[in-house]
Design an enzyme around this catalytic site. Structure first.
Site: not given
Length: 362
Positions: A175, A177, A326, A343
């Site tokens: 995906h 993000d 990723h 994150r």
């Protein structure tokens, strides 16, 4: 970094028990465990103008001067490098601009020995992240109490607050993000506060390279296409009671080009992903599914476009979310240990179609 335990979380997912157990066991980062306040709700995101810091680095006499005293190791030819000897916490503005350009060019940058950066804590992380764009508040993920702009990943042997599907034979889920946002993230940072003894790595793929592997005529066709990216399934996953059961902002669909262009490097990249891309605009379902499933399969199998980031203590991984995809590697789920990550997610520009006529200075 504070390790004060909070007790104001109210939910039905066992988070209070989790935090109490962490406190009893002396876990250093108890205050950064995920919370899901049920009353949290935010209005829709509004458009904003984004100027990538990497543009300024192109005008520097040496756009890589921040690496003058560093040890730099290329991880694979198409994607990834490891850097030792750079302190993210003390970079000046020129250094940050050059860092943004380096990440854009190498796609994934693994920075070791970042204890100074990590131990400075949430307020510092947010100030640092804002340099690269408007910070994103995730609509469904956990965050440390009082810090909604920090997205958390958390999994231990008995608990998971990640967006993952357990009914598939392979846990890998490529995906980009929150690609369903109108202005998805650009430069993105992730670091782990705790990780299992082995496993739990993150794998990345260059969507620039996956596109280059395709035939020129097919790429020309893909440049004409747009696709719908949707946050509805992720929201429904939370509404079902998983991941804290919170939807902070109503889910959205947005249409993006299937091939996008990077605003600084000018590189073209494939911009679809299995997790959030739903259909090709203007095509019947079977036609759309055929194209997307071919591209997903191509991404899955393109090992020569991929790099694996191995987590060591005090590692920060930066990637350009516009030109990569990723996935976490869930090879540790039957072992003891915690995978607890933070994150920092600055948003970038609305995806630029590959066929848009722009001038690039790189």
């Amino acid at each position: 970094m504070s390790t004060t335990t909070t007790t104001t979380v109210q939910d039905s997912t066992g988070l209070l028990a989790l935090k109490g157990k962490a406190q009893e066991e002396g876990y250093k980062y108890t205050s950064l465990l995920p919370v899901f306040p049920q009353e949290e709700h935010y209005p829709p995101l509004t458009p904003f103008e984004h100027v990538d810091p990497g543009h300024r680095a192109l005008q520097h006499q040496d756009p890589r001067s921040f690496l003058a005293n560093a040890q730099v190791t290329q991880l694979t030819p198409p994607i990834g490098e490891e850097i030792r000897g750079v302190n993210l916490a003390t970079l000046d503005n020129d250094g940050k601009d050059e860092l943004a350009l380096e990440v854009a060019r190498r796609k994934v940058v693994v920075l070791r020995d970042q204890q100074d950066f990590i131990e400075r804590g949430p307020d510092f992380w947010l100030d640092w992240g804002r340099y690269f764009g408007r910070l994103h508040i995730h609509p469904t993920s956990g965050h440390p109490e009082g810090y909604p702009h920090l997205h958390l990943v958390y999994r231990d042997q008995s608990s998971s607050f990640n967006y993952e599907q357990s009914d598939r034979t392979v846990a890998t889920s490529w995906h980009s993000d929150v690609s369903y946002e109108l202005q998805p993230p650009g430069l993105t940072a992730l670091f782990l506060l705790a990780s299992p003894e082995t496993g739990g790595d993150t794998i990345y793929t260059s969507q620039v390279t996956t596109l280059k592997r395709l035939s020129p005529d097919f790429v020309a066709f893909l440049r004409t296409l747009k696709a719908v990216h949707s946050g509805h399934e992720q929201a429904d996953y939370s509404r079902s009671g998983k991941r804290g059961g919170v939807v902070r902002r109503d889910p959205v669909d947005n249409v993006h080009p299937v091939v996008r262009r990077h605003p600084v490097t000018g590189e073209e990249a494939l911009y679809v992903n299995r997790q959030f891309t739903r259909r090709i605009v203007g095509f019947k379902k079977e036609e759309s599914d055929a194209i997307l499933n071919f591209l997903y399969d191509h991404i899955d199998k393109s090992i020569d476009s991929q790099v694996r980031a191995r987590w060591e203590p005090y590692t920060v991984v930066l990637w350009d979310n516009r030109v990569t995809a990723h996935s976490a590697i869930l090879d540790f789920i039957d072992e003891k240990g915690i995978r607890h990550g933070v994150r920092i997610t600055p948003q970038a520009e609305r995806p630029i179609p590959a066929n848009e006529n722009l001038k690039f200075d790189n």
